[in-house]
Design a protein around this motif. Structure first.
Motif, mmCIF file in Angstrom:
data_model
loop_
_atom_site.group_PDB
_atom_site.id
_atom_site.type_symbol
_atom_site.label_atom_id
_atom_site.label_comp_id
_atom_site.label_asym_id
_atom_site.label_seq_id
_atom_site.Cartn_x
_atom_site.Cartn_y
_atom_site.Cartn_z
ATOM 1 N N THR A 9 77.825 -11.401 -1.426
ATOM 2 C CA THR A 9 79.203 -10.830 -1.470
ATOM 3 C C THR A 9 79.388 -9.561 -2.631
ATOM 4 O OG1 THR A 9 79.694 -12.350 -3.354
ATOM 5 C CG2 THR A 9 80.287 -13.149 -1.087
ATOM 6 N N GLY A 10 78.408 -9.621 -3.495
ATOM 7 C CA GLY A 10 78.554 -8.377 -4.618
ATOM 8 C C GLY A 10 78.873 -9.362 -5.844
ATOM 9 N N GLY A 11 78.948 -8.665 -7.066
ATOM 10 C CA GLY A 11 79.219 -9.359 -8.285
ATOM 11 C C GLY A 11 80.215 -8.695 -8.884
ATOM 12 N N MET A 12 80.279 -9.252 -10.233
ATOM 13 C CA MET A 12 81.104 -8.609 -11.236
ATOM 14 C C MET A 12 80.296 -8.226 -12.339
ATOM 15 S SD MET A 12 84.364 -9.263 -10.365
ATOM 16 C CE MET A 12 85.716 -9.209 -11.815
ATOM 17 N N SER A 13 79.107 -8.405 -12.311
ATOM 18 C CA SER A 13 78.289 -7.631 -13.335
ATOM 19 C C SER A 13 76.706 -7.512 -12.829
ATOM 20 C CB SER A 13 78.143 -8.648 -14.636
ATOM 21 O OG SER A 13 77.517 -9.858 -14.415
ATOM 22 N N LEU A 14 75.961 -6.742 -13.713
ATOM 23 C CA LEU A 14 74.645 -6.377 -13.003
ATOM 24 C C LEU A 14 73.860 -6.319 -14.290
ATOM 25 C CD1 LEU A 14 72.906 -5.117 -10.767
ATOM 26 C CD2 LEU A 14 73.761 -2.860 -11.625
ATOM 27 N N PHE A 15 72.627 -6.654 -14.079
ATOM 28 C CA PHE A 15 71.393 -6.301 -14.958
ATOM 29 C C PHE A 15 70.109 -6.033 -14.336
ATOM 30 C CE2 PHE A 15 67.530 -7.621 -17.131
ATOM 31 C CZ PHE A 15 67.751 -6.803 -18.414
ATOM 32 N N GLU A 16 69.536 -4.755 -14.588
ATOM 33 C CA GLU A 16 68.247 -4.220 -14.114
ATOM 34 C C GLU A 16 67.597 -3.968 -15.147
ATOM 35 O OE1 GLU A 16 70.112 -2.607 -9.934
ATOM 36 O OE2 GLU A 16 69.599 -1.160 -11.344
ATOM 37 N N ALA A 17 66.116 -3.937 -14.893
ATOM 38 C CA ALA A 17 65.050 -3.189 -15.733
ATOM 39 C C ALA A 17 63.896 -3.023 -15.025
ATOM 40 C CB ALA A 17 64.748 -4.260 -16.931
ATOM 41 N N SER A 18 63.346 -1.926 -15.347
ATOM 42 C CA SER A 18 61.892 -1.566 -14.556
ATOM 43 C C SER A 18 61.065 -0.865 -15.708
ATOM 44 C CB SER A 18 62.053 -0.433 -13.545
ATOM 45 O OG SER A 18 62.985 -1.021 -12.610
ATOM 46 N N VAL A 19 59.834 -1.013 -15.466
ATOM 47 C CA VAL A 19 58.608 -0.718 -16.450
ATOM 48 C C VAL A 19 57.566 0.069 -15.415
ATOM 49 C CG1 VAL A 19 57.372 -2.735 -16.825
ATOM 50 C CG2 VAL A 19 57.274 -0.755 -18.450
ATOM 51 N N GLU A 20 57.039 1.103 -15.758
ATOM 52 C CA GLU A 20 55.942 1.491 -14.997
ATOM 53 C C GLU A 20 54.977 2.459 -15.617
ATOM 54 O OE1 GLU A 20 58.076 3.033 -11.667
ATOM 55 O OE2 GLU A 20 57.989 5.126 -12.339
ATOM 56 N N ALA A 21 53.796 2.914 -15.213
ATOM 57 C CA ALA A 21 52.806 3.495 -16.010
ATOM 58 C C ALA A 21 52.274 4.632 -14.739
ATOM 59 C CB ALA A 21 51.402 2.709 -16.218
ATOM 60 N N ARG A 22 52.636 5.790 -15.289
ATOM 61 C CA ARG A 22 52.383 7.001 -14.333
ATOM 62 C C ARG A 22 51.116 7.548 -14.488
ATOM 63 N NH1 ARG A 22 58.668 8.887 -14.658
ATOM 64 N NH2 ARG A 22 59.514 7.166 -13.492
ATOM 65 N N VAL A 23 50.033 7.320 -13.926
ATOM 66 C CA VAL A 23 48.632 7.839 -14.323
ATOM 67 C C VAL A 23 48.246 8.948 -13.225
ATOM 68 C CG1 VAL A 23 46.211 7.181 -14.653
ATOM 69 C CG2 VAL A 23 48.263 5.293 -15.228
ATOM 70 N N LYS A 24 47.946 10.076 -13.706
ATOM 71 C CA LYS A 24 47.330 11.070 -12.978
ATOM 72 C C LYS A 24 45.838 11.039 -12.824
ATOM 73 C CE LYS A 24 50.321 15.352 -12.979
ATOM 74 N NZ LYS A 24 50.606 16.449 -13.310
ATOM 75 N N LEU A 25 45.258 10.780 -11.613
ATOM 76 C CA LEU A 25 44.029 10.701 -11.456
ATOM 77 C C LEU A 25 43.388 12.213 -11.214
ATOM 78 C CD1 LEU A 25 43.813 7.772 -8.820
ATOM 79 C CD2 LEU A 25 43.568 7.615 -11.338
ATOM 80 N N THR A 26 44.155 13.021 -10.622
ATOM 81 C CA THR A 26 43.787 14.526 -10.450
ATOM 82 C C THR A 26 45.089 15.096 -10.948
ATOM 83 O OG1 THR A 26 44.238 14.735 -7.922
ATOM 84 C CG2 THR A 26 42.061 14.062 -8.548
ATOM 85 N N ASP A 27 44.911 16.416 -10.786
ATOM 86 C CA ASP A 27 46.101 17.506 -10.729
ATOM 87 C C ASP A 27 47.134 17.121 -9.816
ATOM 88 O OD1 ASP A 27 45.175 18.432 -12.995
ATOM 89 O OD2 ASP A 27 44.438 20.397 -12.079
ATOM 90 N N THR A 28 46.856 16.765 -8.459
ATOM 91 C CA THR A 28 47.819 16.325 -7.619
ATOM 92 C C THR A 28 47.992 14.937 -6.929
ATOM 93 O OG1 THR A 28 46.039 16.712 -5.947
ATOM 94 C CG2 THR A 28 47.296 18.607 -6.492
ATOM 95 N N ILE A 29 46.870 14.023 -7.476
ATOM 96 C CA ILE A 29 47.207 12.923 -7.205
ATOM 97 C C ILE A 29 47.257 11.735 -8.231
ATOM 98 C CG2 ILE A 29 46.021 10.684 -5.913
ATOM 99 C CD1 ILE A 29 46.971 12.855 -4.016
ATOM 100 N N GLY A 30 48.141 11.006 -8.124
ATOM 101 C CA GLY A 30 48.479 9.773 -9.279
ATOM 102 C C GLY A 30 48.853 8.361 -8.623
ATOM 103 N N ILE A 31 48.576 7.528 -9.339
ATOM 104 C CA ILE A 31 48.971 6.087 -9.187
ATOM 105 C C ILE A 31 49.938 5.527 -10.187
ATOM 106 C CG2 ILE A 31 46.997 5.445 -7.979
ATOM 107 C CD1 ILE A 31 45.962 4.008 -10.326
ATOM 108 N N VAL A 32 50.833 4.681 -9.841
ATOM 109 C CA VAL A 32 51.973 4.063 -10.602
ATOM 110 C C VAL A 32 52.119 2.547 -10.356
ATOM 111 C CG1 VAL A 32 54.400 4.247 -10.978
ATOM 112 C CG2 VAL A 32 53.199 6.396 -10.434
ATOM 113 N N PRO A 33 51.135 1.835 -11.064
ATOM 114 C CA PRO A 33 51.799 0.203 -10.945
ATOM 115 C C PRO A 33 53.044 0.025 -11.609
ATOM 116 C CG PRO A 33 50.166 0.598 -12.884
ATOM 117 C CD PRO A 33 50.350 2.130 -11.975
ATOM 118 N N PHE A 34 54.033 -0.826 -11.098
ATOM 119 C CA PHE A 34 55.337 -0.921 -11.630
ATOM 120 C C PHE A 34 55.824 -2.312 -11.706
ATOM 121 C CE2 PHE A 34 55.894 0.485 -7.262
ATOM 122 C CZ PHE A 34 56.681 -0.685 -6.709
#
Length: 656
Positions: free
Chosen positions: A569-594
């Motif tokens: 139904t949807g709510g009257m309040s909200l909580f969200e949080a995220s964390v991630e590590a942005r790792v460049k393997l090369t100048d054009t390619i990267g991985i991001v665990p989150f």
């Protein structure tokens, strides 16, 4: 000239400029990685002297080979054969000192270089003879002329002593004025020119950032010890006068009022000069949609008050732009989008934009307000028609007028919503990174969901603030981004008499290394509705969690309070949080665990009445000039019956 190899010598030909010694051809194997030399051979023709170029003696030294290739005329013009043998010989003779300089610049001060053309040796002290030219000419139109660059690089020299002196006193700087970390060259490092140039640039940047716009960095001729194979380096720095920012001029405007450009320049006369201050001017002016290019020119001398005048040159973008797209979603179905914009409507950089979005919803059968999915039905058509107007720099101030209006039919698996909305607001820009906004909003709508149908009207006073110190909008590597809004509403019809919707989101970015190849990023968001009840708040105004910009791994708007039948139904309040590590393997390619978490709640504050839901995943990034292309795969943790085992997302830009 020949450098003395038995005693310390002071070379007076400029920094890292050397000489060549004759080297007889040896049986060294040609070094040719990736086809840089010799693989792309020119065709033999009757009117040109085509040649086959090889380099010998650089096994395992790809960086040195690259330096040689960058300076070699023979290599650069290998696909443009000369007309005569004499011209080919002149190319070879011109290459020898260039190649020697490149070898010295790579730290090989005892290098020996010669070039063999058609079996004849050419060196600085052994110029080409007439028979060489005749031999070369005799091969024209018959065969490729063999050309071999013969290199004996010798040992790699290293720095012995590295000194940075104040040119005014010829003494070292006080560590408080010049921290040792600024110059990273240390004794024992390879004596490469590129490292010296990098150190000189770091010194210049250091003093410019401390309000010395005319800093000069020079160097004494290096002292080379061929016996010890070392180089002594002395850098001389003249910081010049300390200065602030002087008068700031604006030029290049043709159809845009210069006062608009000035209102986006936040630096004031007398502010400390720095590279950051110049970059901030460039970035803030570039935010004007009618402006396409910005160049900040610094004065060549201080003014009478000892300050540095600055000129901001701009170029304007085309007045009109039109675009569109076609897309398909497995959840929402097919859709069309088109837009038109005018970037300078009345000469004051006013932007008017009109957007149209039309889609055919193909969600599940028996969804709220929709059809039963038996053939085409107009009830399944949704879309949005919107217009937005921006008048920046009202009367030359830092106040902007924003007017937005839209008509929308929103169709989701949870609810349908028909809305007419209009908002007018004034935004005040305190700085390029901080602004506040206040306005008035009106909305008339009808919302239908599992809780019933609501016909309502709203009158609100939205207040918002934004603080953003990040360096890139689509791929931030440092800084903080905070947005907050609070809107009190008066309700009419089925809406509550009065309620307040507020939301705040903050994200931060931290680079673990100077090159920003590993970034830690975090985000937290909070929302609340005070007044009324879930059943009285229009469905489109309630809070939901889940989806690509929320808790990845869960379906869009799938997290929140549910009915006894399990419908969100949807709510009257909200909580969200995220964390991630942005790792460049090369100048054009990267991985991001989150890792993401979040939930929407029935109460006006996140009270734990429903458990937080968690998801984890791994993303792939392909970095482009526009921004990173994002591909994320997320898995909901502690998955419940009916929830998908995974979800993936594709977009341009980072998740937050």
């Amino acid at each position: 000239m020949v450098a003395d190899g038995t005693k310390r010598s002071r070379i007076g030909m400029g920094f890292l400029v050397g000489a060549a010694l004759v080297a007889q051809p040896t049986a060294a194997r040609a070094f040719n990685p990736f086809g840089l030399f010799g693989e792309d051979k020119p065709a033999v023709t009757a009117n040109a002297v085509a040649y086959d170029l090889q380099v010998q003696g650089l096994d395992g030294k790809s960086d040195v080979l690259t330096a040689v290739r960058d300076v070699s005329i023979l290599y650069r013009l290998r696909q443009e054969p000369p007309q005569t043998g004499d011209e080919l010989v002149r190319r070879a003779e011109a290459d020898i000192p260039r190649i020697v300089d490149a070898l010295w610049g790579s730290g090989h001060y005892a290098a020996r270089v010669s070039i063999v053309v058609g079996g004849q040796v050419i060196a600085l002290d052994r110029p080409a003879s007439g028979p060489v030219r005749a031999t070369v000419d005799s091969l024209r139109g018959r065969a490729l002329v063999p050309v071999a660059v013969m290199i004996e690089p010798g040992p790699l020299y290293r720095f012995d002593r590295v000194a940075v002196l104040d040119q005014r006193s010829d003494l070292p700087f006080d560590p408080a004025e010049l921290p040792p970390r600024v110059v990273t060259i240390a004794p024992g490092d390879p004596a490469r020119t590129a490292d010296v140039l990098q150190a000189a640039a770091a010194l210049s940047d250091h003093f410019r950032d401390r309000s010395h716009p005319f800093v000069k960095v020079g160097r004494r001729s290096p002292v080379i010890d061929h016996t010890a194979r070392t180089v002594d380096l002395t850098l001389l720095v003249d910081p010049g006068a300390r200065a602030g920012i002087g008068g700031i001029g604006v030029s290049g405007t043709k159809q845009v009022d210069p006062a608009v450009v000035r209102s986006f320049i936040y630096a004031e006369r007398g502010d400390p000069y720095s590279r950051r201050a110049m970059a901030d001017i460039r970035r803030s002016v570039a935010r004007i949609e009618a402006i396409g290019g910005v160049r900040v020119r610094e004065g060549t001398a201080l003014d009478a008050n000892g300050q540095l005048p600055v000129e901001v040159e701009v170029t304007e973008r085309p007045l009109r732009v039109i675009g569109g797209s076609v897309r398909y979603s497995t959840i929402d179905g097919p859709a069309l989008k088109a837009y038109w914009a005018h970037r300078n409507l009345f000469g004051g950089a006013e932007r008017l934009r009109i957007d149209g979005d039309l889609f055919y919803f193909t969600g599940p059968q028996n969804w709220p307000g929709g059809s039963n999915r038996r053939g085409f039905n107009t009830d399944d058509i949704g879309g949005r028609l919107s217009a937005s107007f921006l008048k920046p720099a009202l009367w030359g101030t830092r106040n902007d007028l924003l007017v937005d209006a839209f008509v929308q039919r929103e169709l989701t698996e949870l609810y349908t919503s028909n809305v007419v909305n209009g908002t007018a607001a004034i935004r005040h820009r305190f700085t390029d990174s901080f602004n506040v906004r206040a306005g008035i909003e009106g909305e008339i709508g009808r919302s239908t969901d599992v809780l019933g149908r609501f016909d309502y009207g709203l009158l609100g006073l939205p207040l918002a603030a934004s603080y953003d110190t990040t360096d890139k909008p689509l791929d931030p590597t440092r800084g903080v981004r905070v947005t907050a809004s609070v809107t009190p509403y008066l309700g009419f019809g089925d809406a509550p008499d009065a309620f307040v919707i507020s939301r705040i989101q903050a994200s931060t970015y931290y680079a673990l290394d100077d090159a920003a190849r590993t970034i830690l990023a975090g985000r937290v968001a909070f929302g609340s509705i005070l007044g009324g009840s879930i059943g009285a708040i229009p469905a489109s105004r309630r809070f939901y969690a889940g989806g690509g910009g929320s808790v990845r791994g869960f379906e869009y708007k799938s997290l929140g309070p549910r009915t006894l039948g399990g419908i969100v139904t949807g709510g009257m309040s909200l909580f969200e949080a995220s964390v991630e590590a942005r790792v460049k393997l090369t100048d054009t390619i990267g991985i991001v665990p989150f890792f993401d978490m979040g939930q929407a709640y029935a109460g006006s504050v996140p009270d734990g009445s429903a458990p937080l839901r968690y998801a984890a995943g791994l993303g792939l990034r392909y970095y482009t000039a526009v921004g990173p292309i994002r591909f994320d795969v997320a898995v909901p943790l502690a998955r419940r019956q009916g929830e998908r085992p995974y979800a993936f997302y594709v977009s341009i830009g980072q998740a937050f």
